[in-house]
Scaffold this active site. Structure first.
Site, PDB file in Angstrom:
ATOM      1  N   CYS A   2      31.872 -17.625  10.901  1.00 54.31           N
ATOM      2  CA  CYS A   2      31.971 -16.332  11.570  1.00 54.31           C
ATOM      3  C   CYS A   2      30.836 -16.155  12.572  1.00 54.31           C
ATOM      4  O   CYS A   2      29.705 -16.509  12.314  1.00 54.31           O
ATOM      5  CB  CYS A   2      31.966 -15.164  10.591  1.00 54.31           C
ATOM      6  N   ARG A  27      30.706 -22.803  14.749  1.00 51.76           N
ATOM      7  CA  ARG A  27      30.465 -22.268  13.411  1.00 51.76           C
ATOM      8  C   ARG A  27      31.709 -22.363  12.532  1.00 51.76           C
ATOM      9  O   ARG A  27      31.618 -22.210  11.315  1.00 51.76           O
ATOM     10  CB  ARG A  27      30.013 -20.805  13.506  1.00 51.76           C
ATOM     11  N   TRP A  74      36.158 -16.624  10.028  1.00 52.66           N
ATOM     12  CA  TRP A  74      36.523 -17.666   9.072  1.00 52.66           C
ATOM     13  C   TRP A  74      37.032 -16.946   7.829  1.00 52.66           C
ATOM     14  O   TRP A  74      36.295 -16.211   7.179  1.00 52.66           O
ATOM     15  CB  TRP A  74      35.303 -18.527   8.748  1.00 52.66           C
ATOM     16  N   ASN A  98      30.167 -10.301   9.275  1.00 48.50           N
ATOM     17  CA  ASN A  98      29.999 -11.594   8.617  1.00 48.50           C
ATOM     18  C   ASN A  98      29.556 -11.340   7.185  1.00 48.50           C
ATOM     19  O   ASN A  98      28.744 -10.453   6.935  1.00 48.50           O
ATOM     20  CB  ASN A  98      28.922 -12.435   9.311  1.00 48.50           C
ATOM     21  N   GLY A  99      30.045 -12.148   6.240  1.00 46.67           N
ATOM     22  CA  GLY A  99      29.638 -12.001   4.850  1.00 46.67           C
ATOM     23  C   GLY A  99      30.776 -11.543   3.969  1.00 46.67           C
ATOM     24  O   GLY A  99      31.952 -11.594   4.349  1.00 46.67           O
ATOM     25  N   GLU A 477      27.884 -39.350   1.098  1.00 49.48           N
ATOM     26  CA  GLU A 477      27.904 -38.695   2.404  1.00 49.48           C
ATOM     27  C   GLU A 477      28.978 -39.298   3.300  1.00 49.48           C
ATOM     28  O   GLU A 477      29.678 -38.579   4.026  1.00 49.48           O
ATOM     29  CB  GLU A 477      26.524 -38.810   3.062  1.00 49.48           C
ATOM     30  N   LYS A 481      32.099 -37.249   4.961  1.00 49.85           N
ATOM     31  CA  LYS A 481      32.426 -37.233   6.389  1.00 49.85           C
ATOM     32  C   LYS A 481      33.901 -37.561   6.615  1.00 49.85           C
ATOM     33  O   LYS A 481      34.575 -36.934   7.427  1.00 49.85           O
ATOM     34  CB  LYS A 481      31.557 -38.230   7.151  1.00 49.85           C
ATOM     35  N   GLU A 484      36.008 -34.608   5.561  1.00 47.51           N
ATOM     36  CA  GLU A 484      35.852 -33.436   6.413  1.00 47.51           C
ATOM     37  C   GLU A 484      36.696 -33.496   7.677  1.00 47.51           C
ATOM     38  O   GLU A 484      37.305 -32.497   8.072  1.00 47.51           O
ATOM     39  CB  GLU A 484      34.382 -33.274   6.815  1.00 47.51           C
ATOM     40  N   HIS A 500      33.139 -48.330 -14.916  1.00 52.81           N
ATOM     41  CA  HIS A 500      33.174 -47.212 -15.859  1.00 52.81           C
ATOM     42  C   HIS A 500      34.229 -46.178 -15.466  1.00 52.81           C
ATOM     43  O   HIS A 500      34.061 -44.987 -15.720  1.00 52.81           O
ATOM     44  CB  HIS A 500      31.792 -46.566 -15.951  1.00 52.81           C
ATOM     45  N   LYS A 599      30.480 -24.179  10.085  1.00 52.47           N
ATOM     46  CA  LYS A 599      29.216 -24.868  10.323  1.00 52.47           C
ATOM     47  C   LYS A 599      28.104 -24.311   9.452  1.00 52.47           C
ATOM     48  O   LYS A 599      27.332 -25.044   8.858  1.00 52.47           O
ATOM     49  CB  LYS A 599      28.832 -24.736  11.806  1.00 52.47           C
TER      50      LYS A 599
END
Length: 604
Positions: A2, A27, A74, A98-99, A477, A481, A484, A500, A599
């Site tokens: 947002c 964002r 968002w 926002n929030g 990571e 990626k 995402e 395992h 973001k």
């Protein structure tokens, strides 16, 4: 997550709001809208999807005004529809937010019982109705605003227009950042410095609980108690050049290629190449008995890489925890624990809350952040900045390697302070770290080989990533990626864990990506890959040309630069990023703004 912009001045406001919202696209968002005071009455224009859809709405129904607010949303409460898009309006009040308002259901029930009718599913609209009701009780808009803020539970950054208040914008923040920009006969309100960057580089930061009244001549600040306060005006650098892709197709591609410079700049802040010494830090590591790193997402994996370095180089126990778990776990901390928050934006809600909790327990705190004026930077006792520059792509690349570079350099400094590293070893480590920018540049040349393998990788529905030591968090990571931006399910595992459980997933349709630098566990990693190949699983092995080739059909090697073990996470991050990037390009996904992601995650 947002974005907010508000402008009160003398020029046409709609195109300026759109320009700022475009700078906030990084964002993450799924709808957008603006509102402006036209003849003293607020009019809105909203659209789901990208800002270009909002521009089309404005082309058909322009707004002729000099005061307005804008928002990229968002979705949290309610689907990403036009009805749920901001700004929201109730009576004389129009606002963006926002929030998350945590007690919105209780407030909504109270208002509905009084006859208020809601047109959206959002928590935000409740705030507009509350303020409109309070305006019925008082002609003082600022007093009414304060009464509403006192009713809200949760996190918010608010920008508000009120019909009849022709030059005025109200703003408030709690748990979500908000800045005021200063211009000539014009004032601005934004979710960050980049939002107001097209207009000014003179800004003031609202502190926790602050609210503000803007008109084109200036700003009046109030703290949470309603007392008039002053907030310093600071100079920031947020030029329009930040959002230029240049020769690159995507911001992510550009930012991957900026890593030699961003890592160099970050290392130079912590290490002196001329003397081959670590720079003194703002803490005596000899007095620290444990480090607690708190972070989310990519920053969490950077923290895990840092843990290997702090324990190996400094003999300093280090825990790394996901911030959203840490803050609710009642963690047991000792008085000599150093709490370190790691975040690109410095505004990540869970990480910031964890940092605040640690500080309240009396712990020394530090923040490794890329936005040096962020909430975490200002909250922590110690600021350990990264110097990646603005990162626009939602999937972090150069901010990640800058975090890793800072943590590795700090681990060297800690080892020196604790007597674990003598002068000769210090010089060796510093020189090794300063080799990273050159070797990252070499790793960028791997893109040709990687483009070939992604043709097949893009067809997969599941991918495994394997690594040992500091390559294990890098494998996680790498999997993140790929998830995402390509939307392919991927998981990262410690290679020694393969037997395992995860080996049950191996088949001819499930590729395995292995990170195998020529280190002290190379042979063990190679053995694990033979186990995968023996079961028909295709393997992409990223390893130096000098490394011995493991036997087994289906193992495809991609040569990576040989490098010291200390900097392997920095060098091997590049092929992980390129692999995800070119797979996403092959699939045709939205690389810079992947679906459902934001973001800066400023809500829990």
């Amino acid at each position: 997550m947002c974005g907010i912009i508000g402008v009160t001045g003398t020029g046409a406001v709609a195109p300026r709001l759109i320009d700022s919202l475009k700078r906030l696209e990084y964002r993450g968002y799924d709808s957008a809208g603006i509102a402006a005071l036209v003849g003293g009455v607020t009019e809105r224009r909203r659209a789901e999807g990208k800002i270009r859809n909002l521009e089309a709405v404005l082309a058909e129904a322009p707004l002729n005004a000099t005061v307005g607010i804008g928002h990229t949303r968002w979705a949290t409460h309610g689907a990403p529809t036009t009805a749920n898009a901001h700004p929201h309006k109730a009576g004389r009040v129009t606002l963006v937010h926002n929030g998350i308002i945590e007690n919105f259901a209780e407030l909504k029930a109270e208002l509905a019982a009084e006859g208020h009718v809601f047109e959206s599913q959002t928590d935000t609209e409740v705030v507009a109705h509350l303020l409109d009701r309070e305006l019925d009780k008082s002609n003082d808009a600022v007093e009414a605003f304060k009464r509403v803020l006192d009713r809200l539970t949760g996190a918010y950054a608010l920008a508000v227009l009120i019909d009849g208040e022709s030059e005025q914008i109200l703003g408030a923040r709690r748990g979500s950042p908000l800045v005021v920009g200063w211009g000539e006969d014009e004032m601005y309100l934004g979710s960050d410095a980049l939002a107001v960057g097209p207009f000014t580089q003179q800004i003031s930061y609202l502190e926790e609980g602050d609210y503000v009244v803007l008109n084109r001549g200036g700003a009046l600040f109030f703290d949470a108690s309603g007392r008039r306060v002053e907030r310093a005006i600071v100079q920031v650098s947020a030029s329009s050049a930040m959002v230029e892709k240049g020769e690159y197709r995507h911001f992510m591609e550009k930012e991957i290629h900026e890593q030699p410079d961003s890592v160099q700049h970050t290392l130079s802040a912590y290490l002196d190449l001329v003397s081959a010494r670590a720079r003194p830090q703002l803490i005596d590591f000899a007095q620290v008995e444990r480090i607690q790193i708190i972070a989310c997402g990519t920053a969490f994996y950077a923290g895990q890489i840092g843990r290997y370095a702090f324990e190996r180089l400094a003999g300093l126990p280090c825990d790394v925890e996901i911030a959203s778990e840490f803050r609710y776990r009642d963690p047991a901390m000792t008085s000599r624990t150093l709490a370190v928050a790691v975040s690109q934006s410095g505004e990540t809600a869970d990480t910031l809350a964890g940092l605040t909790w640690c500080k309240a327990q009396g712990l020394k705190t530090a923040a490794v952040v890329n936005v040096h004026s962020s909430s975490m930077a200002r909250e922590a006792d110690i600021l350990w900045p990264t110097h990646a520059g603005p990162e626009i792509g939602v999937a972090s690349t150069k901010a990640f390697t800058a975090q890793v570079a800072a943590l590795l350099a700090l681990a060297v400094a800690a080892g020196v302070a604790r007597g674990r590293i003598d002068a000769a070893r210090e010089a060796e480590l510093v020189k090794a770290l300063f080799e990273a920018p050159r070797l990252i540049a070499e790793a960028l040349k791997m893109d040709g080989d990687i483009r070939h393998v992604v043709v097949d990788l893009a067809k997969a529905t599941d991918v495994l990533f394997l690594g040992r030591g500091s390559m294990f968090p890098l494998a996680m990571e790498g999997a993140l990626k790929l998830k995402e931006i390509s939307y392919i399910h991927a998981e990262g595992y410690a290679a020694g864990e393969l037997k395992h459980g995860p080996i049950a997933l191996i088949d001819e349709d499930t590729p395995t990506v292995a990170l195998a630098p020529l280190d002290d566990v190379f042979e063990k990693t190679a053995s694990n890959l033979q186990e995968v190949a023996a079961r028909g699983g295709p393997v992409i092995m990223i390893t130096p040309a000098e490394a011995p080739a493991p036997e087994g059909l289906g193992i495809r090697r991609i040569d990576a630069p040989d490098c010291p073990a200390l900097i392997a996470p920095l060098v091997y991050a590049v092929p992980m990023q390129l692999l995800a990037y070119y797979t996403a390009v092959q699939k045709g996904t939205d690389v810079d703004q992947p679906r459902n992601l934001a973001k800066s995650v400023t809500v829990e």
